[in-house]
Design a protein around this motif. Structure first.
Motif, mmCIF file in Angstrom:
data_model
loop_
_atom_site.group_PDB
_atom_site.id
_atom_site.type_symbol
_atom_site.label_atom_id
_atom_site.label_comp_id
_atom_site.label_asym_id
_atom_site.label_seq_id
_atom_site.Cartn_x
_atom_site.Cartn_y
_atom_site.Cartn_z
ATOM 1 N N ARG A 5 29.390 53.242 54.006
ATOM 2 C CA ARG A 5 30.583 53.847 53.406
ATOM 3 C C ARG A 5 31.831 53.106 53.891
ATOM 4 N N PHE A 6 32.710 52.784 52.938
ATOM 5 C CA PHE A 6 33.964 52.093 53.239
ATOM 6 C C PHE A 6 35.132 52.826 52.604
ATOM 7 N N ILE A 7 36.276 52.799 53.296
ATOM 8 C CA ILE A 7 37.541 53.264 52.740
ATOM 9 C C ILE A 7 38.364 52.005 52.472
ATOM 10 N N GLN A 36 28.806 44.358 36.886
ATOM 11 C CA GLN A 36 28.483 42.937 37.110
ATOM 12 C C GLN A 36 27.846 42.712 38.481
ATOM 13 N N LEU A 37 28.348 43.416 39.495
ATOM 14 C CA LEU A 37 27.889 43.202 40.863
ATOM 15 C C LEU A 37 26.558 43.868 41.167
ATOM 16 N N ALA A 59 28.642 50.468 49.903
ATOM 17 C CA ALA A 59 28.371 49.047 49.679
ATOM 18 C C ALA A 59 27.450 48.507 50.763
ATOM 19 N N LYS A 60 26.773 47.422 50.426
ATOM 20 C CA LYS A 60 25.860 46.819 51.410
ATOM 21 C C LYS A 60 26.630 46.184 52.553
ATOM 22 N N ILE A 64 30.940 42.274 49.744
ATOM 23 C CA ILE A 64 30.846 42.682 48.339
ATOM 24 C C ILE A 64 32.050 43.539 47.943
ATOM 25 N N VAL A 65 32.623 44.262 48.895
ATOM 26 C CA VAL A 65 33.856 45.009 48.631
ATOM 27 C C VAL A 65 34.981 44.018 48.321
ATOM 28 N N LYS A 66 35.055 42.944 49.101
ATOM 29 C CA LYS A 66 36.069 41.903 48.868
ATOM 30 C C LYS A 66 35.847 41.222 47.516
ATOM 31 N N GLU A 67 34.593 40.989 47.157
ATOM 32 C CA GLU A 67 34.275 40.360 45.867
ATOM 33 C C GLU A 67 34.708 41.269 44.709
#
Length: 94
Positions: A5-7, A36-37, A59-60, A64-67
């Motif tokens: 989990r990310f904020i 897409q991701l 997210a893994k 991938i959050v940055k992408e």
């Protein structure tokens, strides 16, 4: 693999005054990039303030959050991984 989990804090001037159609368009763009991701990233919800949004993602990893931010065009000003969650019932947990 379990998703983490990310904020994501996004600085977007005047986002709190965006019209419903603008927010709908932003959600559509985000969903398009998520599609897409693939399954390694999921949008849970976002909180809209005056000049920022606070988005909750699963997210893994942070990359991938940055992408997602890069492809969607929405800034990821600050990315914080959530380590633990508590709520009012935590006091009574065994």
């Amino acid at each position: 693999m379990a998703l983490r989990r990310f904020i994501i804090e996004r600085e977007i001037p005047k986002v709190g005054s965006f019209a419903r159609d603008q927010l709908r368009g932003a959600a559509a763009k985000s969903n398009e990039v998520l599609h897409q991701l693939g399954p390694d990233i999921q949008w849970v919800e976002s909180y809209v303030a005056d000049d920022k949004t606070f988005c909750v993602y699963l997210a893994k990893d942070e990359e991938i959050v940055k992408e997602h931010a890069k492809l969607s065009g929405f800034p990821a000003t600050k990315i914080t991984e959530v380590r633990k969650m508590i709520d009012p019932t935590t006091e009574h947990a065994s």
